[in-house]
Motif scaffolding. Sequence first.
Motif, mmCIF file in Angstrom:
data_model
loop_
_atom_site.group_PDB
_atom_site.id
_atom_site.type_symbol
_atom_site.label_atom_id
_atom_site.label_comp_id
_atom_site.label_asym_id
_atom_site.label_seq_id
_atom_site.Cartn_x
_atom_site.Cartn_y
_atom_site.Cartn_z
ATOM 1 N N ASP A 94 0.939 -1.210 -0.049
ATOM 2 C CA ASP A 94 -0.114 -0.003 0.014
ATOM 3 C C ASP A 94 0.765 1.267 -0.005
ATOM 4 N N ASP A 96 0.223 3.972 1.470
ATOM 5 C CA ASP A 96 0.028 4.958 2.621
ATOM 6 C C ASP A 96 0.986 4.813 3.838
ATOM 7 N N GLN A 98 1.150 2.076 5.510
ATOM 8 C CA GLN A 98 0.828 0.853 6.621
ATOM 9 C C GLN A 98 1.543 -0.293 6.362
ATOM 10 N N ARG A 204 -1.927 4.452 10.083
ATOM 11 C CA ARG A 204 -1.739 5.399 8.838
ATOM 12 C C ARG A 204 -1.374 6.679 9.605
HETATM 13 MG MG LIG Z 1 -4.221 1.880 4.644
#
Ligand SMILES: [Mg+2]
Length: 243
Positions: A94, A96, A98, A204
């Motif tokens: 991902d 972001d 994470q 996040r």
């Molecule tokens: Mg995420």
Amino acid sequence: MGQAVELSVIAPVFNEAGGVVALAREICAALEGRSFEVIFVDDASGDETRALLTGLRRDLPQLRLVGHRRNAGQSRAIRSGILAARAPLIATLDGDGQNDPADIPRLLQRFLRADAPHALAMVAGQRTKRADPQIKRLTSRVANGVRRAILGDGAADSACGLRVMRRDAFLQLPYFDHMHRYLPALLRRDGWAIEFCEVNHRSRQHGQSKYDTLGRLRASVRDLLGVMWLVSRARDPIGIDEL
Ligand SMILES: [Mg+2]
Ligand SMILES: Nc1nc2c(ncn2[C@@H]2O[C@H](COP(=O)(O)OP(=O)(O)O)[C@@H](O)[C@H]2O)c(=O)[nH]1
């Protein structure tokens, strides 16, 4: 880039300006000394995501940027990145922050080990300790249980964004929106072997999730029926010989 690339890392991003630069640097640091490229797929973000990544390429020679002219979703972004990839082996995570880039070398080592099954197409991450809000952890556990019971894909966490897989195996799969949540079942359907490996998960730090619980539930009922149909309509030749 003349030298053959062994690994292409794909990160789909949509409005992730807050953390995308740090993540790109972290991925390159985690894979230092290997022959790799990192492809961020920007899905028509409305914030600074694309400009920040464009500027970062001066610093990070392994960094490539692919852009969609219109938002087309995480699955389509992953597919666009894999289509552009130069390596036979793909890692996805991902965009972001994470998923922890430090887990990639371990999944890679597991995939490339000498006694790996010949038909191994994917080593998928399993988030044992999810750093997400409680409602998300709960709904995800229920959804994973129902999906695993119905599809028999053996995955405790089918939608974990971190995985290492064969580029050719992924590109032979049928594309549909949200297919990135069903890779274990879809790869098994094509006769591939898959393995799972525990991975870290981080909260996040920037931006917000692009998915809400109701939207995810609606899509998953529809998609589960679709994947059930796909699995029920597959036939396995158990081997193909040039005669
Ligand atoms: Mg995420
Ligand atoms: N390219 C693209 N990426 C997306 C889209 N929606 C989410 N993502 C990315 O997919 C990853 C996971 O999404 P996120 O919203 O964090 O999902 P969550 O962790 O399940 O809440 C993040 O990197 C997002 O930027 C989208 O429409 N297009």
